[in-house]
Structures are given as C-alpha cells and as structure tokens.
Design a protein around this motif. Structure first.
Motif, PDB file in Angstrom:
ATOM      1  N   PHE A 193      26.751  18.239  16.532  1.00  0.00           N
ATOM      2  CA  PHE A 193      25.889  17.309  16.884  1.00  0.00           C
ATOM      3  C   PHE A 193      27.109  15.967  17.097  1.00  0.00           C
ATOM      4  CE2 PHE A 193      23.222  13.567  17.164  1.00  0.00           C
ATOM      5  CZ  PHE A 193      22.498  13.781  17.971  1.00  0.00           C
ATOM      6  N   GLU A 202      25.046  22.879  13.055  1.00  0.00           N
ATOM      7  CA  GLU A 202      24.274  22.034  13.969  1.00  0.00           C
ATOM      8  C   GLU A 202      24.557  20.725  13.989  1.00  0.00           C
ATOM      9  OE1 GLU A 202      20.551  23.086  15.563  1.00  0.00           O
ATOM     10  OE2 GLU A 202      20.505  25.178  14.548  1.00  0.00           O
ATOM     11  N   SER A 252      28.312  17.838  21.075  1.00  0.00           N
ATOM     12  CA  SER A 252      27.008  18.019  21.820  1.00  0.00           C
ATOM     13  C   SER A 252      27.557  17.185  23.209  1.00  0.00           C
ATOM     14  CB  SER A 252      26.122  16.772  20.862  1.00  0.00           C
ATOM     15  OG  SER A 252      26.678  15.569  20.648  1.00  0.00           O
ATOM     16  N   SER A 312      22.029  15.782  22.898  1.00  0.00           N
ATOM     17  CA  SER A 312      21.462  17.117  22.339  1.00  0.00           C
ATOM     18  C   SER A 312      22.953  17.823  21.869  1.00  0.00           C
ATOM     19  CB  SER A 312      20.926  17.991  23.531  1.00  0.00           C
ATOM     20  OG  SER A 312      21.745  18.088  24.488  1.00  0.00           O
ATOM     21  N   GLY A 313      22.577  18.342  20.656  1.00  0.00           N
ATOM     22  CA  GLY A 313      23.454  19.187  19.934  1.00  0.00           C
ATOM     23  C   GLY A 313      23.915  20.355  20.440  1.00  0.00           C
TER      24      GLY A 313
END
Lengths: 335, 346
Positions: B176, B172, B180, A32-33
């Motif tokens: 990731f 984002e 992450s 999950s980022g």
C-alpha cells in the motif's frame, strides 16, 4: 563557490512542503493497494471490430540483438502481407518492459504480443491489457504463465524440451561430459535449457559468461576446457557465443564437439565446415510472424489456434543434412 | 569629510525578475521539459490522455527519485556509480529476507534499509578516508554489488530471480505504501509518482532552507574553504552517500513490491541515466552547483521522451541517438545560461 541560494529567505518553503505532504496524505486516502497473489486471468477479450488493425510487439531483447531482429522481421513481414500496422518495441529490464505494455494499452492498440522473460513483473500490465479488451499473445518465454494472465495463446519453444533434445543428441554421439555456457546472468530460460540438457545427458557443468564482452567469453571457455580435459562437448545457448566457443575449442586444442541454440550465418558456415555439430533452431521468425497472423484471424474470424494451447515453433535440428537450404535463409535475416 | 552619494553594496543590489530566473540552475531543464511536452502533445494522440500521462509519469518517477539523490551527492562534489545496481541489491535483500528466511515484509524492508545505509556509509567513509576519487571507489562497489547480487541470489534460490513476495505476511500493507495506485479523476497514478514529488520537495527544502543544505553546497564548491569555515566535511559527504543509498532503497522497495519479483542482473547501467537526469537538471559535474527540482525535471524529460517516442511510433532503434543529442543540447543551454547568470551576479 557558486551557490543557487536566493538572497532573501522566505518562510513559505516550509508551508509549501506541509501542504504537499498534506495533499499526498489526502490522495493516499483514495488509493488502492496491490492485491496479494491471486490466480485467474482477465476476461473481456472479444473478437470483432474493423478497420486497420494495430499490433504492438514488445520483447525483452536488447536493441541490436541479432535473434530479436529476426522476430522483428517476422512480425513486420506479416504486418505488410496482411495490412496490419506493427509497432516493435523492446526493453531488457522487466520494469521498463511493463511500462511499454502500459503505453500500448494507453494507445488502445488492437492486439498485443509480449515475450515474458520475467512473467511476474509483467503480470499486472498484461492483465490490465487483457481486462481492457486487448487480445494478448505471449511469445518466446513465459509459456507456463501465459493462460493464467489471460493471453489467448503462446507461441514459442519449450526451453526444457529443447535442452533435453540437445543433451540427447550429444549423448547419442558418444559424449560424456558437457559444458553448458550461460551468457546472460539472470535469464531464467537459459538456466532451463541447461537443466533440460542435464536431465537427458547427465554430467553437465554450467559456465557463466558475459555476452557483451566476446573476448572474455572466449577466454573463459578456453580456460574451462584447458583446466578440465575430460570435457568433450560444449553447448552454447546463443549463436554469437557459439562462434566464440568454436575458436576457444580450436585454440585450446581440445577435442570437444560444439553444439548451439539458434542460428546465424556464422553458425551455418561452421556446420558446413564440420566445426559445429548441430544447431537447435527455434525458428523465431515464426514467433514474430504467427502472432500477428493469429491476432488478425482472431479479430476477423474469431479463430484461436489449437484452442489456446501453446504453439511450438521449435526445436528444429539443423545439421549437415539440411544446412545448405536453411543457410540461404539465415543470410537474409529470416532464420 | 563629506560623503556625497553612498554607493549601494553590490550584494544588496536589486536584481530584475528575468535575471533572478536566469540564475536558477533548473531553468534549462524547465524549458527543455516544456519543449518535449509540447512536441509530443501536439504530434501524438495519446500523450496527453490520462492513461498516456500516467505512463510517462510512472516511467519518470523511479528515475526521478534516484536523480534527486544523485543530484544532492553531485552538488556535494561526489559521484555514485553503484546507485543503479543498488536499486536491484536492495530489492534482492528485501525479497530474500522475506521469501527465503520467512520474515515479515516490513522487517525485510527494515533489513534492506540497514543494508543500503551501511553500503552508502561505506562508500562515503572509504572516499573520505583514502582521498580516492568517488568515481573509482563507487565503481568498485558497482562491480562488487553485481557479483554479490548474482552470487547470493543463486546461493539462496538456485535460480537467478527471487519471486513470491506477494504471499508473505505484510505484503498488502507494505505494498500500500510503495506499490499502490492513486485515482485522480480518470488517471490511475502509481504511488511512486507521489514518492517522487515528496523526495524532490524534501530535498529542495534541505538544500535551500537548512544548514545541512548550506554545507552540501560548501563541500561541493571547495572542500578546503568549507573546512576552514568549520563545515564538518566528512560527516556531510558520508551523509550524502547514505542519502543516495536511501533513494536506492526507496526505488528498490517500489520495484520489488510492485513487480513482486527481482532479477539478479537488474539495475546495471541505470546509474548513468541518473547522472544524465541530474546534469540535464542543471547539476555541475564539478560540484557546488545544481538543484534537486532540476534533477526531478531532468527525469521527467527522460520519461516523457522515452514513452513519447513510443507514442509517436518512431522506430526505437534511434532512441539512444535522440537521448545523446538531448543531453548535449541541455548541457549547452545550461552552460549558456550560467555564463549569463555569472554576469548578472557580478
């Protein structure tokens, strides 16, 4: 030439690597980022529980720093008096400090006390602690972000208020041009102090020095005083630097008055002898002592002091009028 | 004339498993890691727990990525003292490009990668052109980058840290890749741990299975002989400096995307930790000998010790003493093994 290559090449190396990359890709599929900016703290902190309380104190001070030693003494004394286990750890680098917080969460401590010189870097770690039900109290710096991260309260001094107070005091004594000495590049709180002083004083010039090299500190302050004789006040933000500033003023023959943030026994004797005007003491002993007490009370009696509003430990002005009393406490490492 | 029993060429002589193990440069580090691991597993409760293990793996990962880069450079016979500050510089460049100039995070990352490679190439070029020791050249770069980090940051932000990257476009998706977390069973691993494994794997493959790897050992062992057999010394060394800079870019990107903020004075002093990890992992200060896996394991020892001391609840005032003793012990063990190994070869 020495080489560590084995004699017979085996093609297996390539396959192993491929397998590793493939495994990595697979694992990534399940990951999950990081979330983009979102507000709102973690909840989940419930008072209660019994047995021995363990509190981890994690500061951003470097090991051996005189200021943080007093905080450590405060936390340990409170621990002894209340029967709380106190573990003190420190890391100046924000990412290392975040890892120490993760470590404390892994140990499932009963309470966490954190100084936030760089709040953003600690956000995820502190949230994680708060989410897993560990009550967090922030100390010293990071007041503005404390509640947002889910801490139950903040214990410290507002840097800008303290800076303003220093500037005000110097202005009242008739000073017109102030040199503000920043001893750690990259420390936001120090910049805030100088900004606060600028607001109440007016003509303030910043000077950057490196606290790990006292010779250089003294030489630079001396240089600044010699090159601009209109400077008639010097504000240092650390007691070690205050001693350097006092010598620099003496050597340069300047008439500038020196004032400082924080106390040590040198500062006390300088105030007694009149070489230093005053010191703004943030009483950091309380920043170690109070959080441990608060966490104990939070667990055993569900108290939150002031409903979670920041608890201010300073500034207290130490000058000729009260220096004798305070001085004796500085020597034993509690002021 | 008759040849009775042809003696076997010594290069083809069969070597026992134990002796083959002994010549590995990373053996000392593996043993050290086992000792540290066993010690803290036995004496602390949380060291082996999923959350505990995730903590020390996390701590070791970014150090490990750098240690591998620095180890390759050291095998090639050079030092890079600017490597620690570079991790902050690359993060600052990314953050400033993204938050102050409004670039997409991916473009900002591209910009800082170019910056890193240029600094690495510059280091290598100056070292090779002037013949000055890399210790001096990169010491200069270390100081220069410190000033640049502070000066440029103040110039753009008026403050000493850059934050706010988490609200820039592309955060984002870039996060990731670099920041992450991976769920393995009940363990939440930072993705930097996978980067660490990947970097160590690729570096080992390059060192042991490619022509470029051969060149690295050659230029580190003896520049003159390497040149005489046709190794492109200048290209090899410049590429090595660029490799270290690349590793610093990876770590800088991980840091800025994970912590979303970077301070102008970060990274100072880390360069020595990288060298410690590489040396504990079996690298020689004189070059020509060492291993990438060893450096990765050296970083693992570092991470396990640093977090293990906290788990053991020892007074961290003593941490540096422990570290110093461990470094000396590791080097002594490596030294003893290498002597033994040289006897085996002969």
């Amino acid at each position: 030439m020495g080489s560590n290559r084995s004699a017979t090449p085996r093609p297996a190396g390539g396959r192993v690597l491929l397998a590793a990359v493939a495994a990595g890709t697979l694992a990534l599929a399940a990951c999950s980022g990081p979330g983009a900016t979102d507000a709102g703290g973690g909840g989940g902190q419930q008072p209660g529980g019994s047995g021995e309380l363990r509190v981890a104190v994690i500061s951003h001070g470097t090991p051996g720093d005189a200021f943080w030693n007093v905080v450590k003494n405060g936390a340990e004394t409170a621990g002894k008096e209340l029967g709380v286990q106190v573990d003190y750890n420190a890391a100046g680098d924000p990412s290392a400090q975040a890892k120490l917080i993760d470590n404390a969460v892994a140990q499932k401590v009963g309470g966490l006390v954190v100084s936030m010189a760089n709040p953003d870097a600690l956000r995820d770690s502190i949230r994680k602690a708060a989410d897993s039900g560990i009550p967090v109290i922030t100390i010293n710096s990071g007041e503005k972000r404390s509640a947002e991260f889910g801490a139950i309260t903040h214990v410290g001094q507002s840097e800008e208020v303290a800076g303003e107070r220093a500037g005000e005091n110097l202005k009242q004594s008739g000073r017109t041009k102030l040199l503000c000495i920043i001893h750690e590049a990259g420390n936001v709180a120090l910049n805030e102090r100088c900004d606060g002083a600028r607001r109440s004083f007016g003509d303030v010039q910043n000077l950057q020095v490196d606290i790990s090299n006292p010779t250089d500190v003294q030489a630079r302050i001396k240089g600044a005083l010699q090159s601009d004789s209109s400077i008639d006040a010097v504000l240092t933000l650390n007691p070690q630097v205050a001693a350097n500033a006092v010598s620099a003023v003496r050597e340069s023959g300047s008439q500038a008055k020196v004032a400082t943030f924080d106390l040590n026994s040198d500062v006390v004797s300088f105030i007694k002898s009149g070489q230093l005007e005053f010191a703004l003491d943030q009483q950091q002993y309380l920043q170690g002592y109070l959080p441990v007490t608060f966490l104990k009370l939070f667990r055993d009696n569900a108290n939150t002091v002031g409903g979670g509003k920041p608890v201010l430990t300073g500034p207290q002005i130490v000058d000729k009028s009260n220096v004798d009393k305070v001085g004796s406490f500085a020597e034993r490492g509690t002021r | 004339m008759a040849v009775a029993t042809p003696t076997v060429d010594e290069r083809l002589a069969r070597v026992g498993v134990l002796d083959r193990l002994l010549v590995r440069p990373e053996l000392g580090a593996v043993l050290g890691a086992l000792v540290v691991f066993t010690f803290f597993s036995v004496f602390t409760d949380q060291f082996l727990s999923p959350a505990g293990a995730a903590t020390w793996l996390d701590d070791a990962s970014t150090l490990g990525i750098m240690a591998v880069g620095v180890a390759m450079l050291m095998i090639g016979g050079e030092f890079d003292l600017s490597a620690g500050v570079m991790t902050a510089s690359t993060a600052l460049v990314t953050a400033i490009l993204a938050t102050q100039l409004g670039l997409n995070v991916w473009l900002a990352l591209g910009g800082s990668l170019l910056f890193a490679l240029a600094v690495g190439a510059f280091n290598g070029f100056v070292v090779m052109r002037t013949g000055l020791p890399s210790f001096i050249v990169t010491l200069g770069m270390f100081l220069a980058l410190q000033g640049l980090n502070l000066g440029v940051t103040r110039l753009f932000t008026g403050s000493v840290q850059v934050s706010g990257i988490s609200s820039v476009d592309g955060y984002e998706s870039a996060g990731f890749l670099f920041a992450s977390t991976v769920q393995i069973g009940s363990m939440t691993l930072q993705v930097s741990v996978l980067w660490w494994l990947l970097v160590a794997g690729v570096a080992t493959w390059v060192l042991l299975r490619t022509r470029f790897g051969n060149w690295i050992f050659a230029v580190g062992g003896s520049v003159t002989s390497a040149r005489q057999v046709g190794v492109p010394v200048m290209r090899t060394k410049i590429l090595l400096f660029m490799t270290t800079a690349f590793a610093a870019w990876v770590v800088g990107s991980i840091n800025i995307l994970r912590f979303t903020t970077v301070q102008a004075n970060q990274g100072i002093g880390l360069e020595l930790q990288f060298i410690v990890a590489a040396v504990v992992g079996g690298c020689l200060l004189t070059g020509g000998f060492g291993s990438a896996i060893g450096a990765a394991i050296g970083a693992l020892i570092f991470g396990m010790t640093r977090q293990g001391i906290v788990f053991a609840r020892w007074d961290t005032d003593w941490f540096m003493l422990f570290l110093g003793v461990m470094l000396l012990a590791a080097v002594l063990v490596n030294n003893a093994f290498r002597r033994k190994a040289e006897r085996v070869r002969r």
